[in-house]
Design an enzyme around this catalytic site. Structure first.
Site, PDB file in Angstrom:
ATOM      1  N   TYR A 112       6.611 -11.234  -9.513  1.00 57.99           N
ATOM      2  CA  TYR A 112       7.661 -10.227  -9.465  1.00 57.99           C
ATOM      3  C   TYR A 112       8.598 -10.450 -10.636  1.00 57.99           C
ATOM      4  CZ  TYR A 112       9.619  -6.893  -6.128  1.00 57.99           C
ATOM      5  OH  TYR A 112       9.993  -5.761  -5.479  1.00 57.99           O
ATOM      6  N   LEU A 136      -3.553  12.951   0.125  1.00 54.94           N
ATOM      7  CA  LEU A 136      -4.651  13.472   0.959  1.00 54.94           C
ATOM      8  C   LEU A 136      -4.165  14.060   2.280  1.00 54.94           C
ATOM      9  CD1 LEU A 136      -7.280  10.603   0.505  1.00 54.94           C
ATOM     10  CD2 LEU A 136      -7.128  12.756  -0.740  1.00 54.94           C
ATOM     11  N   GLU A 172      13.918  -2.822   6.060  1.00 54.34           N
ATOM     12  CA  GLU A 172      15.071  -2.173   6.706  1.00 54.34           C
ATOM     13  C   GLU A 172      14.957  -0.666   6.637  1.00 54.34           C
ATOM     14  OE1 GLU A 172      19.085  -4.172   5.577  1.00 54.34           O
ATOM     15  OE2 GLU A 172      17.708  -4.313   3.883  1.00 54.34           O
ATOM     16  N   TYR A 198       7.321  12.337   3.419  1.00 57.41           N
ATOM     17  CA  TYR A 198       8.484  11.491   3.120  1.00 57.41           C
ATOM     18  C   TYR A 198       8.698  10.548   4.292  1.00 57.41           C
ATOM     19  CZ  TYR A 198      13.300  10.190   1.938  1.00 57.41           C
ATOM     20  OH  TYR A 198      14.444   9.494   1.627  1.00 57.41           O
ATOM     21  N   GLY A 199       8.670   9.247   4.017  1.00 59.23           N
ATOM     22  CA  GLY A 199       8.853   8.275   5.094  1.00 59.23           C
ATOM     23  C   GLY A 199      10.225   7.652   5.009  1.00 59.23           C
TER      24      GLY A 199
END
Lengths: 577, 663
Positions: A497, A290, A225, A154-155
């Site tokens: 987008y 991985l 951010e 989890y970043g």
């Protein structure tokens, strides 16, 4: 600044900082709270009219979110005691506090946020661990292998591909590996212009700290951010200014990743190698299946001497796309160049803050008169490109002239720095707007693709129309907001987008409708020669199309790598494959 | 809150569509006489009035010259030009081809036509009845999507009338694909060009450049929503009153921009045009008998002025529901097949796309058939043909009333006024077609000569009679589509060895295959057609179905006999063709000699008195029979140089003849 409990300053059921949000005040005026952004504290007089007219909503009809997390609704943790014990012995911070687990159980897909707002909690990780450095991660992975525990890196938590959702079929204990404490710049190498960073660092912190030394990476995804370096690597991220600095795959020089098989890294930092397929490319885009990226060496550049925003108005979207194509052909794209369609242009207008003086409003009126009456632009067709130039002053001005000259050939008129700057500022606040919509029966999402130049127009038109049609067929009462913009240019194509949102009043199962429409929109993208994703990644949301996207053999290749590196599926988030 | 509703045109994908299974339930629009207004107010004012049609929403307005430039500079055309050597010359040739082809739509000419045609149509027709709801649907469709108009083709009047109607209702004028033959009428050809016609050579098989210019021209107009494109699926005017097997060439071209993602959708609008009397009536009969079609000349057209003195009754134009190509292709064609090659490079569509286009063509023709307004006279003509010795008027009236009920129960779009007595209705038909049927002494019979006129040979007499029969048959043929499936079943029921459904189906399927070139039978749909036939015959109580069997019910005799008699001329005609091929001694029979030789063979049989069926003389029937024989491998076509010769497998042909004899 320790972000040990970042959730304290961030919303648990919406985007971004708790103090920053859009609301309609008692007078019905739009307002953006807080102090963090240029728009913060401003009144947005046109927002209400635009909102009501675009979505057919009324401010009378509210759908407020559940104010606080109901801790008792969080399932009790399924802990492997010896694993927890050994972690403690190794000195790795860990917690099974319910709020922290819920916070790390989701990304920012619509269905994830929608459920939280309704107070619905699904499968959440059983434990959160905070490694402090590479060696901590090595230890955690060893222990996870030993006790057959499922690890989910989890970043920054900004995923929009359901990548952070715990797989429902996972019966093992699920441990969220939060990289936020690995956030140090380890060294800067000014001779080679590289920086070595721990992968948990958040984009804005990395940039700010480098700026203090007079450098930057120039990698600025819209989520910078909150998103982390490790997350960028794991999803093949793309930054707004990639025209100068490149995308993540151009920026990384060296990656260190901890896998169940051990640590993978290259032996040197040579700028390019011919040593078989680049192992970095197994890591980039692996989406946490991985291992954990722990340290990255990245290129840096001296801070640019000069920055200038700009904007161009085109009579219609087609002319705008032709101009961008020509700019790409001549390889003279500024740091960033984006083209909004007419709907987004009007949307941008709705977010204009109250003008401070009669004079500015008079000027605005004049501009509008000049463009629509004098130049004959049709207000419902015209569209706007926003530009950002960077470099030394003289070159920027030269560059600017070159781009405006090209634009003129496609009927484009320079429309000022201010419009450009506001366009980029909106990038950061736009994500907050979805939460406002959700207060008033409006749900929506953005998604992206990349497509060859000759198909950009067709793809944009067909996908937008498909969204409108699918909404109608599924009983949506009011035409949806269906809009797009071209956000990146390449030699051979562009990144597009889409924003899409609709008023769900009267629908029994709005989420289902929403998911079907998004699904059909993706089908339309693929049918029109667009890619499965340009930079958001596949996650679990787009997995069903992977075989079609990379062929059966291609998928088999990726699977065999996974099988070798992680035979017991310790990194069991089930993304991608 | 939604923008003006655009009707979603899906023709419900599969053959289980309720419209097809229960044609009687189909709701049809009301028809209004559009000439009424013309009879009340000034034609000149009509021609000069403000004409401001609603156009395609995505249209970037384009001049004719800009269109030319866009086509000539298109990537697709440049690609083909680049493949041929000497680029400059080829570029010039392409420009030349385009100029030969292109329309030059001008409002002035349109106004001229509006004036003249107002006068002409008021003289020719008592009324021209149009479904205005269909016109409104079309108007919406034109704004939402590129539109392709697909009218049925029975007369030269068709496309004049189409443009006239669209002008009258203030709709965008179509550009029309027309055969090159018109070009020879100098003034008229140019006039047609200026009213929106563009001209295609009849055959340009291997000419890559011509193909590229042509297809890019059509696609450019379509992609830009320049104007609705109009062409005839049947390729040419049907001389028989039956719909012709559709050609898929142009349909392929107009559907491609959707497959390649160049447009969001394309709407195909079938239009059914039917006539009380066809202007070309006896001309067609002569053509079918081998009297060559007069070359289109302006002076020929002027001579046709005598036509203006006759009464052609009522004309009906029915605009069908738009069919969305997107809905048709849903789940059947993978558009991503075009992802890996630049779209301007010609690419053979995948098999699924080819199949889809073929199927769509048949379905669209069937939709045309189903919305074709049928007049009581078609029933009368059918009965008269089945009774060559004539009928007493009261019997005819009684049988017509019976047939009316049968046709309605099969879902025919029959325009039979409810309020009038049967006698009046039949009488009106007979009066309008007095050249074809004669009433004398209370008996009605076909108006054919009994004995040779002065100086007339027996051959000439036979041809004369044949003209009468074929003219009359062209009216009967208009209703065949209503009866064809039950008729095939009726024949199969009598011939099958048992009443077991599978055996009956085997017979049905054989006939279905043999006649697949004669009638509009969608390829691969024989099972559905069989089911439909069973359903319809069950519905009118002619048969009874059980799990295993299908048998004639007690009161079903008359219905089944009538239906069998409908097919009789075709069964006989095909037998004659088989007989001819078995007896033909010429080893290398040239294909272009086949029709005259077969006709002569049939003529001899008629003169000898062994054949009574004059329809066997029809070249249309002979060509269809040949196509069936080729399909069944009783005949093989061999190409030697420029010539195509026919190799007959006599055993197969003779066994086919025997089989047909058993029916």
């Amino acid at each position: 600044s320790s972000h040990f409990f970042r959730q304290d300053i961030m919303k648990w059921n919406g985007w971004g900082y708790s103090d920053s949000r859009f609301l309609f005040n008692k007078k019905g005026q739009g307002e953006f709270t807080g102090k963090r952004y240029r728009l913060s504290g401003m009144i947005l007089p046109s927002l209400k009219d635009w909102f009501e007219a675009t979505f057919g909503t009324s401010l009378q009809h509210k759908t407020p979110a559940t104010p606080t997390l109901n801790v008792s609704a969080v399932p009790p943790p399924n802990l492997v005691e010896p694993f927890v014990e050994e972690l403690k012995v190794a000195g790795v911070a860990a917690s099974h506090d319910p709020e922290g687990r819920v916070f790390r159980s989701h990304g920012h897909c619509l269905h994830e946020i929608f459920a939280l707002r309704e107070g619905r909690i699904g499968r959440v990780p059983d434990l959160v661990v905070w490694p402090n450095c590479h060696n901590d991660v090595v230890k955690i992975v060893e222990l996870a292998c030993k006790y057959n525990v499922c690890l989910m890196p989890y970043g920054g938590g900004t995923s929009v591909s359901s990548a952070l959702e715990c797989p429902l079929e996972e019966t093992r204990s699920v441990v969220s590996l939060d990289t936020s404490q690995m956030n140090r710049i380890l060294w800067i190498d000014e001779k080679n212009l590289t920086v070595h960073v721990e992968a948990g660092i958040i984009g804005q912190d990395l940039e700010r700290q480098l700026n203090e030394s007079g450098y930057c990476t120039g990698h600025e995804p819209d989520s910078m951010e909150f998103s982390s370096l490790g997350g960028w690597v794991a999803t093949r991220a793309s930054g707004m200014k990639k025209n100068i600095y490149g995308n993540i795959e151009d920026l990384v020089v060296h990656i260190k990743m901890v896998t169940p098989r051990g640590v993978i890294e290259k032996s040197c930092q040579g700028p390019r190698m011919s040593t078989g397929p680049d192992i970095h490319h197994f890591i980039m885009g692996s989406e946490g299946t991985l291992g954990v990226v722990t340290e990255v060496t990245m290129k840096i550049r001296p801070l640019p001497e000069y920055q200038k925003y700009g904007s161009i108005v085109f009579p219609n979207f087609q002319q705008g796309v032709s101009c961008l194509r020509e700019v790409a052909r001549q390889r003279c794209a500024p740091a960033s160049i984006r083209l909004m369609d007419n709907e987004q242009f009007q949307f941008g207008h709705a977010l204009k803050p109250q003008v401070s003086s009669i004079f500015t409003s008079f000027l605005d009126g004049l501009k509008k008169f000049y463009i629509t009456k004098f130049k004959g632009f049709e207000p419902h067709h015209l569209c706007v490109a926003t530009l950002l130039f960077e470099g030394d002053r003289e070159k920027v001005l030269q560059h600017e002239k070159q781009v405006y000259d090209i634009a003129a050939k496609f009927g484009g008129l320079a429309a000022g720095e201010d419009n450009g700057q506001r366009g980029y500022m909106l990038t950061f606040v736009i994500a907050y707007l979805r939460d406002l919509g959700m207060d008033y029966y409006v749900i929506g999402e953005s998604f992206e693709t990349s497509v060859p130049w000759d198909r950009v127009l067709d793809l944009c038109r067909n996908v937008k129309e498909r969204i409108v049609r699918e909404c109608k067929e599924r009983g949506v009462q009011f035409p949806p907001f269906s809009t797009c913009r071209v956000t990146q240019t390449y030699d051979a194509g562009a990144c597009v987008y889409f924003y899409f949102a609709f008023n769900y009043r009267g629908l029994a199962d709005p989420l289902h409708v929403y998911e079907r429409v998004e699904h059909e929109a993706r089908e339309e993208i693929l049918a029109n020669g667009g890619s499965l994703s340009h930079h958001h990644g596949v996650g679990k949301l787009r997995k069903e199309w992977m075989r079609e996207a990379v062929s059966t053999v291609g998928l088999g290749m990726l699977q065999s790598v996974k099988e070798y590196v992680d035979p017991n599926n310790i990194f069991g988030n089930r993304n991608l494959l | 809150p939604w923008r003006p509703p655009s009707r979603h045109a899906a023709f419900s994908g599969s053959t289980t569509s309720p419209d097809l299974r229960h044609p009687g339930l189909k709701k049809r629009d009301e028809l209004e006489d559009m000439l009424e207004e013309r009879r009340r107010s000034s034609d000149a004012r009509h021609a000069l009035r403000c004409y401001a049609p609603a156009v395609y929403k995505g249209l970037a307005p384009r001049e004719v010259s800009a269109l030319r430039g866009a086509v000539l500079q298109s990537d697709a055309l440049q690609h083909v030009i680049g493949q041929v050597s000497r680029r400059e010359l080829v570029q010039e040739e392409a420009a030349h081809l385009l100029d030969e082809m292109a329309h030059r739509l001008r409002l002035g000419t349109v106004r001229f036509f509006a004036y003249v045609l107002s006068k002409v149509f008021k003289t020719l027709f008592r009324s021209v009845r149009v479904n205005e709801e269909g016109v409104q649907r079309l108007q919406q469709a034109i704004q939402d999507h590129p539109v392709v108009l697909l009218p049925s083709h029975r007369s030269y009047m068709d496309f004049l009338m189409m443009s006239y109607i669209l002008y009258t209702y203030d709709l965008a004028l179509p550009v029309i694909a027309a055969g090159m033959d018109f070009m020879s009428m100098k003034v008229v050809g140019e006039m047609l060009r200026m009213s929106g016609a563009f001209f295609i050579r009849r055959s340009f098989g291997g000419d890559k450049l011509y193909w590229a210019v042509f297809s890019e021209y059509v696609k450019t107009m379509l992609r830009t929503g320049y104007a609705p494109i109009e062409f005839f699926l049947e390729g040419t005017r049907s001389r028989t009153g039956k719909s012709l097997t559709p050609k898929t060439g142009l349909l392929n071209i107009v559907m491609e921009p959707f497959f390649k993602g160049e447009v969001f959708d394309i709407h195909l609008v079938p239009v059914s045009i039917s006539y009380d009397r066809i202007l070309e009536e006896s001309l067609y009969a002569r053509e079918l008998l081998g009297v060559p079609k007069p070359k289109e000349t302006t002076s020929g057209l002027l001579k046709a002025r005598q036509i203006l003195r006759e009464d052609y009754g009522v004309m009906h134009v029915y605009f069908g529901h738009p069919v969305s190509v997107r809905s048709l292709a849903q789940g059947r064609v993978k558009r991503s097949q075009y992802n890996l090659v630049p779209r301007h490079i010609p690419q053979r569509p995948c098999l699924a796309a080819q199949a889809l286009v073929g199927e769509a063509a048949f379905r669209l023709v069937r939709l045309q058939e189903q919305a074709m307004v049928l007049r009581p006279w078609t029933l009368v003509a059918t009965l008269l043909l089945q009774n060559p010795d004539g009928m007493d008027l009261p019997v005819l009236e009684e049988q017509a009333a019976w047939l009316r009920r049968l046709a309605l129960s099969f879902g025919a779009f029959l325009d039979w006024p409810d309020c009038k007595p049967c006698r009046e209705v039949v009488g009106a038909g007979l009066a309008l077609h007095k050249n074809l049927a004669r009433v004398s002494g209370g008996r009605v019979r076909l108006a054919v000569a009994e004995t040779p006129g002065v100086g007339q040979t027996a051959e000439e007499l036979a041809f004369d009679r044949a003209v009468g029969v074929l003219s009359c048959a062209s009216y009967r043929n208009q209703i065949l589509h209503v009866f064809i499936r039950p008729a095939l079943l009726s024949v199969a029921l009598r011939t099958a060895n048992s009443s077991r459904k599978d055996e009956v189906y085997t017979c049905f399927n054989f006939l279905w295959t043999v006649f697949s070139n004669e009638f509009i039978l969608c390829p691969g749909a024989s099972v559905q057609d069989f089911e439909e036939a069973c359903y319809l015959l069950g519905k009118c109580c002619a048969v009874q179905e059980s799990q295993q069997d299908i048998v004639m019910s007690e009161g079903g005799h008359a219905t089944l006999a009538f239906l069998r008699a409908l097919l009789d001329p075709f069964l006989q005609g095909y037998q004659v063709v088989c007989q001819y091929l078995c007896k033909e001694t010429e080893e290398n029979l040239r294909e272009n000699k086949f029709v005259p030789a077969a006709r002569n063979f049939a003529l001899q049989l008629i003169l000898a008195g062994t054949l009574k069926c004059y329809e066997a003389l029809s070249s249309d029937l002979q060509k269809n029979a040949l196509a069936a024989l080729v399909q069944l491998e009783a005949v093989t076509k061999v190409k030697v140089g420029d010539q195509v010769t026919l190799k007959v497998n006599r055993r197969a042909a003779s066994s086919l003849e025997d089989m047909l004899g058993t029916f």
